[in-house]
Design a protein around this motif. Structure first.
Motif, PDB file in Angstrom:
ATOM      1  N   VAL A  36       0.869  -1.180   0.000  1.00 46.37           N
ATOM      2  CA  VAL A  36       0.000   0.000   0.000  1.00 46.37           C
ATOM      3  C   VAL A  36       0.900   1.222   0.000  1.00 46.37           C
ATOM      4  CG1 VAL A  36      -1.836   1.242   1.192  1.00 46.37           C
ATOM      5  CG2 VAL A  36      -1.725  -1.257   1.352  1.00 46.37           C
ATOM      6  N   GLY A  37       0.961   1.913  -1.159  1.00 46.62           N
ATOM      7  CA  GLY A  37       1.944   2.984  -1.281  1.00 46.62           C
ATOM      8  C   GLY A  37       3.326   2.387  -1.141  1.00 46.62           C
ATOM      9  N   ASN A  38       4.081   2.853  -0.146  1.00 49.54           N
ATOM     10  CA  ASN A  38       5.400   2.267   0.116  1.00 49.54           C
ATOM     11  C   ASN A  38       5.397   1.413   1.383  1.00 49.54           C
ATOM     12  OD1 ASN A  38       5.143   4.246   2.016  1.00 49.54           O
ATOM     13  ND2 ASN A  38       7.117   5.230   1.623  1.00 49.54           N
ATOM     14  N   GLN A  39       4.201   1.031   1.837  1.00 50.85           N
ATOM     15  CA  GLN A  39       4.048   0.194   3.030  1.00 50.85           C
ATOM     16  C   GLN A  39       3.682  -1.237   2.629  1.00 50.85           C
ATOM     17  OE1 GLN A  39       4.583   1.656   6.212  1.00 50.85           O
ATOM     18  NE2 GLN A  39       5.280   3.276   4.829  1.00 50.85           N
ATOM     19  N   VAL A  40       4.033  -2.198   3.488  1.00 54.69           N
ATOM     20  CA  VAL A  40       3.712  -3.591   3.192  1.00 54.69           C
ATOM     21  C   VAL A  40       2.933  -4.200   4.345  1.00 54.69           C
ATOM     22  CG1 VAL A  40       5.745  -3.891   1.736  1.00 54.69           C
ATOM     23  CG2 VAL A  40       5.853  -4.522   4.165  1.00 54.69           C
ATOM     24  N   VAL A  41       2.169  -5.257   4.026  1.00 62.26           N
ATOM     25  CA  VAL A  41       1.511  -6.086   5.023  1.00 62.26           C
ATOM     26  C   VAL A  41       2.072  -7.492   4.880  1.00 62.26           C
ATOM     27  CG1 VAL A  41      -0.665  -7.039   5.869  1.00 62.26           C
ATOM     28  CG2 VAL A  41      -0.605  -4.711   4.942  1.00 62.26           C
ATOM     29  N   GLU A  68     -11.158  -9.742   7.622  1.00 62.90           N
ATOM     30  CA  GLU A  68     -11.416  -8.518   8.377  1.00 62.90           C
ATOM     31  C   GLU A  68     -10.122  -7.952   8.955  1.00 62.90           C
ATOM     32  OE1 GLU A  68     -14.090  -7.251  12.249  1.00 62.90           O
ATOM     33  OE2 GLU A  68     -14.809  -8.845  10.916  1.00 62.90           O
ATOM     34  N   ILE A  69      -9.301  -8.825   9.506  1.00 64.12           N
ATOM     35  CA  ILE A  69      -8.008  -8.401  10.055  1.00 64.12           C
ATOM     36  C   ILE A  69      -7.126  -7.832   8.952  1.00 64.12           C
ATOM     37  CG2 ILE A  69      -5.848  -9.253  11.089  1.00 64.12           C
ATOM     38  CD1 ILE A  69      -7.636 -11.344  12.568  1.00 64.12           C
ATOM     39  N   PHE A  70      -7.067  -8.532   7.830  1.00 64.49           N
ATOM     40  CA  PHE A  70      -6.248  -8.100   6.705  1.00 64.49           C
ATOM     41  C   PHE A  70      -6.675  -6.716   6.230  1.00 64.49           C
ATOM     42  CE2 PHE A  70      -5.363  -8.684   1.949  1.00 64.49           C
ATOM     43  CZ  PHE A  70      -4.053  -8.258   2.064  1.00 64.49           C
ATOM     44  N   GLU A  71      -7.992  -6.483   6.135  1.00 67.66           N
ATOM     45  CA  GLU A  71      -8.450  -5.178   5.667  1.00 67.66           C
ATOM     46  C   GLU A  71      -8.122  -4.083   6.671  1.00 67.66           C
ATOM     47  OE1 GLU A  71     -12.122  -3.177   3.274  1.00 67.66           O
ATOM     48  OE2 GLU A  71     -12.597  -4.877   4.573  1.00 67.66           O
ATOM     49  N   ASP A  72      -8.229  -4.390   7.956  1.00 68.72           N
ATOM     50  CA  ASP A  72      -7.843  -3.395   8.966  1.00 68.72           C
ATOM     51  C   ASP A  72      -6.366  -3.003   8.815  1.00 68.72           C
ATOM     52  OD1 ASP A  72     -10.336  -3.271  10.080  1.00 68.72           O
ATOM     53  OD2 ASP A  72      -9.931  -4.703  11.682  1.00 68.72           O
ATOM     54  N   LEU A  73      -5.516  -3.981   8.510  1.00 64.39           N
ATOM     55  CA  LEU A  73      -4.098  -3.689   8.296  1.00 64.39           C
ATOM     56  C   LEU A  73      -3.877  -2.895   7.011  1.00 64.39           C
ATOM     57  CD1 LEU A  73      -2.635  -7.124   9.423  1.00 64.39           C
ATOM     58  CD2 LEU A  73      -2.231  -4.931  10.545  1.00 64.39           C
ATOM     59  N   LEU A  74      -4.649  -3.171   5.983  1.00 63.87           N
ATOM     60  CA  LEU A  74      -4.562  -2.380   4.756  1.00 63.87           C
ATOM     61  C   LEU A  74      -4.916  -0.922   5.030  1.00 63.87           C
ATOM     62  CD1 LEU A  74      -6.303  -4.806   2.198  1.00 63.87           C
ATOM     63  CD2 LEU A  74      -3.870  -4.204   2.245  1.00 63.87           C
ATOM     64  N   ILE A  75      -5.973  -0.709   5.811  1.00 63.00           N
ATOM     65  CA  ILE A  75      -6.382   0.654   6.151  1.00 63.00           C
ATOM     66  C   ILE A  75      -5.297   1.344   6.962  1.00 63.00           C
ATOM     67  CG2 ILE A  75      -8.038   2.008   7.507  1.00 63.00           C
ATOM     68  CD1 ILE A  75     -10.139  -0.179   6.746  1.00 63.00           C
ATOM     69  N   GLN A  76      -4.714   0.626   7.912  1.00 59.91           N
ATOM     70  CA  GLN A  76      -3.632   1.206   8.716  1.00 59.91           C
ATOM     71  C   GLN A  76      -2.472   1.637   7.832  1.00 59.91           C
ATOM     72  OE1 GLN A  76      -2.266  -0.421  12.654  1.00 59.91           O
ATOM     73  NE2 GLN A  76      -0.414  -0.948  11.503  1.00 59.91           N
ATOM     74  N   GLN A  77      -2.071   0.786   6.899  1.00 61.88           N
ATOM     75  CA  GLN A  77      -0.944   1.125   6.026  1.00 61.88           C
ATOM     76  C   GLN A  77      -1.298   2.260   5.064  1.00 61.88           C
ATOM     77  OE1 GLN A  77       0.905  -0.114   8.001  1.00 61.88           O
ATOM     78  NE2 GLN A  77       2.285  -1.426   6.834  1.00 61.88           N
ATOM     79  N   LEU A  78      -2.558   2.339   4.672  1.00 64.40           N
ATOM     80  CA  LEU A  78      -3.008   3.455   3.839  1.00 64.40           C
ATOM     81  C   LEU A  78      -2.846   4.772   4.588  1.00 64.40           C
ATOM     82  CD1 LEU A  78      -4.447   3.881   1.021  1.00 64.40           C
ATOM     83  CD2 LEU A  78      -6.591   3.979   2.309  1.00 64.40           C
ATOM     84  N   MET A  79      -3.174   4.760   5.870  1.00 67.75           N
ATOM     85  CA  MET A  79      -3.052   5.976   6.678  1.00 67.75           C
ATOM     86  C   MET A  79      -1.588   6.314   6.958  1.00 67.75           C
ATOM     87  SD  MET A  79      -6.194   5.887   9.379  1.00 67.75           S
ATOM     88  CE  MET A  79      -7.896   5.922   8.778  1.00 67.75           C
ATOM     89  N   ILE A  80      -0.774   5.304   7.184  1.00 64.56           N
ATOM     90  CA  ILE A  80       0.649   5.557   7.420  1.00 64.56           C
ATOM     91  C   ILE A  80       1.301   6.135   6.165  1.00 64.56           C
ATOM     92  CG2 ILE A  80       2.874   4.437   7.865  1.00 64.56           C
ATOM     93  CD1 ILE A  80       1.381   2.518   9.749  1.00 64.56           C
ATOM     94  N   ILE A 423     -11.246   6.795   3.042  1.00 65.17           N
ATOM     95  CA  ILE A 423     -10.627   5.535   2.606  1.00 65.17           C
ATOM     96  C   ILE A 423     -10.994   5.229   1.154  1.00 65.17           C
ATOM     97  CG2 ILE A 423     -10.636   3.025   2.941  1.00 65.17           C
ATOM     98  CD1 ILE A 423     -11.036   3.688   5.989  1.00 65.17           C
ATOM     99  N   SER A 424     -12.272   5.360   0.819  1.00 65.48           N
ATOM    100  CA  SER A 424     -12.714   5.070  -0.557  1.00 65.48           C
ATOM    101  C   SER A 424     -12.029   5.982  -1.562  1.00 65.48           C
ATOM    102  CB  SER A 424     -14.240   5.216  -0.655  1.00 65.48           C
ATOM    103  OG  SER A 424     -14.886   4.258   0.150  1.00 65.48           O
ATOM    104  N   GLU A 425     -11.907   7.256  -1.219  1.00 68.88           N
ATOM    105  CA  GLU A 425     -11.250   8.208  -2.133  1.00 68.88           C
ATOM    106  C   GLU A 425      -9.754   7.924  -2.228  1.00 68.88           C
ATOM    107  OE1 GLU A 425     -12.222  11.985  -0.505  1.00 68.88           O
ATOM    108  OE2 GLU A 425     -14.256  12.031  -1.352  1.00 68.88           O
ATOM    109  N   LYS A 426      -9.126   7.604  -1.096  1.00 64.62           N
ATOM    110  CA  LYS A 426      -7.684   7.402  -1.090  1.00 64.62           C
ATOM    111  C   LYS A 426      -7.284   6.113  -1.792  1.00 64.62           C
ATOM    112  CE  LYS A 426      -5.798  10.114   0.464  1.00 64.62           C
ATOM    113  NZ  LYS A 426      -5.210  11.340  -0.140  1.00 64.62           N
ATOM    114  N   GLN A 427      -8.151   5.108  -1.768  1.00 65.35           N
ATOM    115  CA  GLN A 427      -7.870   3.855  -2.485  1.00 65.35           C
ATOM    116  C   GLN A 427      -7.626   4.119  -3.972  1.00 65.35           C
ATOM    117  OE1 GLN A 427     -11.438   1.665  -1.371  1.00 65.35           O
ATOM    118  NE2 GLN A 427     -10.194   0.087  -0.411  1.00 65.35           N
TER     119      GLN A 427
END
Length: 450
Positions: A36-41, A68-80, A423-427
Motif C-alpha cells: 500500500v503505497g510504500n508500506q507492506v503487510v 477482516e483483520i487483513f483489511e484493517d491492516l490495509l487501512i492502517q498502512q493506507l493511513m501511514i 478511505i474510498s477516495e484514497k484507495q
C-alpha cells in the motif's frame, strides 16, 4: 497455549498472545501479502493478530475473520502512507510514553512486574522492544485519523436527537465505577542491608576485572528474571528506555568496561557496555535487590495507621495527608487519586483495580479508610491505606447522567462516516497490490483489488 487463557481474563489473554507473539512467528511462513503505497503487510501480521482475536473468542460479522483483520491492516498502512505525505510524525518520546502506559496496564492485570517478567521469561525492556514498532504504527494511525476528522463539531441538539433515536431496550448498561484515593509508604531498606548488597556486587566486579565472565556471573547471581539467563544482556535501546540513574552511567561507559555500583528504584546494579550504535546501547547488568527487614515493614504500617487515625478523627482530610505524607509521587499531588491506566481518568470499574487494592475495597464503604495493606503491583513493595472517594452504581444509560457517553457515540459515528469516505477516495489515488489469495475476498471497501 490454551492453558494461558484459563489463568488470565480475556483482556490479558489478548495482551499476552497478541503482543508478545514473537515465538508464534517462528511457525509462520512469512511473505508480503500486500503493498500500500510504500508500506507492506506481511502474512505474519495477519496470523499473529488472528491468534490474538481467536484467543478472546472474537468472531467476525459477515466476512471471514482473517479477511477482516487483513483489511484493517490495509487501512492502517493506507493511513501511514498518507501520514508520510502529510509529514505527520511521531516522536520517540510519544512512543515511549505509550509503551509505559501499556506496561503499567499489563503489570496491573497480572499483579506485578516480576510476575509478568517471570511468566514470559522476558524483561520489561525486551517486551517494550517487541512492542515498539507496532506502537509507533498505532500512534501514526491515531494522528492521521485525528487529522482526517479534525473538523467534526457536535451540538447539544444533535446529542439529544441521537439519544432519542435509540430504542430504550437498546440503551447500554453503564457499569459501576469507583474513585480511589491512596496514601503510600515504601518500607525503607536498612544501611546494613545496602552494605551487604554493595559488598556482593563489589566482589562480582572484582571477579570480572580479574578475568571472570560477566555473562556467567549474571546467569548465576542476577535477580533480574528477564535478563539473567541471557547473561544480563538487555539489547539495544535508547536512553529514554532506561531509568535516569542507570542511563547516565551506562551511556558513559566504554566497550567492555564495568561500571561501579549504581542504585536505582529496582535495586543495585553493575553494568558492562557490550556495544554502541549511534544513540542506542547494548549492555549487560547484574541486579541485586535488597531485602526489607521486618521491623522496617512494621514501621511503615504503624506510620500509615497513625496517619489514617488523624483522617478518621477529622484532624486532616485525605488529600492533605496524601500531600504531606505519601511517598508516591504520581498521586500525592492530586489528592491521592489513583489514575486508571486504561482511560487516563480517575474512575475504575472494580475489575480494573490493582488486585491488592480491589481486595481492600471489598471491606470498605464509601468514605471509609482502610487498614494498611501490602501492594506489590509494579514490582516494588508498597504499604497503603485507601479510601473510596466516590461510587456510582451500575445503571441503564440516560442523558442526564451519561451525556458524555452519547456525545462520544455520536462523535464516533460521524468520524467513521468521514473515515469511510476518505478511505474510498484514497484507495483510488494510492498504489495498492493485494496477493492473489485475497482476490475473491469480501472486503468492506471495494477498492483494494484493482
Amino acid at each position: 497455549m490454551h492453558k494461558i487463557f484459563k489463568k488470565f481474563n480475556t483482556l490479558l489473554a489478548l495482551i499476552l498472545i497478541g503482543v508478545f507473539s514473537a515465538n508464534a512467528q517462528d511457525n509462520v511462513v512469512d511473505k508480503v501479502i500486500a503493498v500500500v503505497g510504500n508500506q507492506v503487510v506481511l502474512k505474519s501480521d495477519v496470523e499473529n493478530r488472528f491468534l490474538s482475536m481467536q484467543a478472546q473468542g472474537y468472531t467476525s460479522g459477515s466476512v471471514d475473520l482473517k479477511t477482516e483483520i487483513f483489511e484493517d491492516l490495509l487501512i492502517q498502512q493506507l493511513m501511514i502512507a498518507q501520514a508520510q505525505v502529510d509529514s505527520i510524525e511521531v516522536t520517540d518520546q510519544e512512543v515511549e510514553d505509550q509503551l509505559e502506559r501499556k506496561m503499567e496496564m499489563y503489570i496491573q492485570r497480572i499483579g506485578s512486574k516480576e510476575k509478568l517478567e517471570q511468566y514470559f521469561n522476558k524483561s520489561i525492556i525486551d517486551m517494550k522492544n517487541d512492542l515498539r514498532d507496532d506502537t509507533r504504527d498505532e500512534r501514526i494511525k491515531e494522528k492521521m485519523q485525528a487529522e482526517i476528522t479534525k473538523n467534526i463539531h457536535i451540538t447539544p441538539a444533535e446529542v439529544r436527537e441521537f439519544y432519542n433515536s435509540i430504542p430504550q431496550d437498546s440503551l447500554p448498561t453503564i457499569p459501576g465505577e469507583l474513585q480511589i484515593q491512596q496514601l503510600v509508604k515504601y518500607p525503607q531498606v536498612s544501611d546494613n542491608e545496602k552494605d551487604r548488597i554493595r559488598t556482593k556486587l563489589r566482589g562480582y566486579r572484582e571477579r570480572v576485572l580479574n578475568g571472570d565472565s560477566f555473562a556467567t556471573l549474571a546467569v548465576l547471581y542476577s535477580e533480574d528474571p528477564g535478563s539473567a539467563q541471557k547473561g544480563g544482556e538487555l539489547g539495544y535501546m535508547p536512553r529514554s528506555n532506561l531509568v535516569p540513574e542507570f542511563a547516565n552511567v551506562a551511556f558513559n561507559l566504554k566497550t567492555d568496561k564495568v561500571s561501579k555500583i549504581v542504585e536505582t528504584e529496582f535495586g543495585f546494579h553493575i553494568i558492562q557496555l557490550i556495544d554502541r550504535k549511534g544513540e542506542r546501547i547494548n549492555v549487560r547488568h547484574i541486579l541485586l535487590k535488597p531485602k526489607i527487614e521486618e521491623e522496617k515493614r512494621t514501621s511503615a504500617i504503624h506510620k500509615l495507621d497513625s496517619i489514617a487515625d488523624l483522617i478518621r478523627e477529622d484532624k486532616m482530610d485525605f488529600a492533605e495527608a496524601a500531600f504531606y505524607f505519601s511517598d508516591d509521587e504520581d498521586t500525592r499531588n492530586n489528592g491521592g487519586l489513583l489514575v486508571n491506566p486504561y482511560t487516563g481518568a480517575s474512575q475504575f470499574e472494580k475489575d480494573n483495580l490493582p488486585p491488592a487494592v480491589s481486595k481492600a475495597v471489598n471491606d470498605l464503604k464509601l468514605n471509609e479508610i482502610s487498614s494498611a495493606f501490602l501492594d506489590v503491583t509494579g514490582g516494588k513493595d508498597a504499604y497503603k491505606v485507601i479510601k473510596i472517594k466516590s461510587e456510582t452504581k451500575a445503571h441503564k444509560a440516560n442523558l442526564s447522567d451519561d451525556w458524555s457517553i452519547f456525545e462520544n457515540m455520536l462523535t464516533n459515528q460521524k468520524q467513521q462516516k468521514i473515515l469511510n469516505k476518505w478511505i474510498s477516495e484514497k484507495q483510488e489515488k494510492t498504489y495498492v497490490h493485494v496477493d492473489d489469495t485475497y482476490k475473491n475476498a469480501k472486503f468492506r471497501f471495494k477498492g483494494w483489488i484493482k
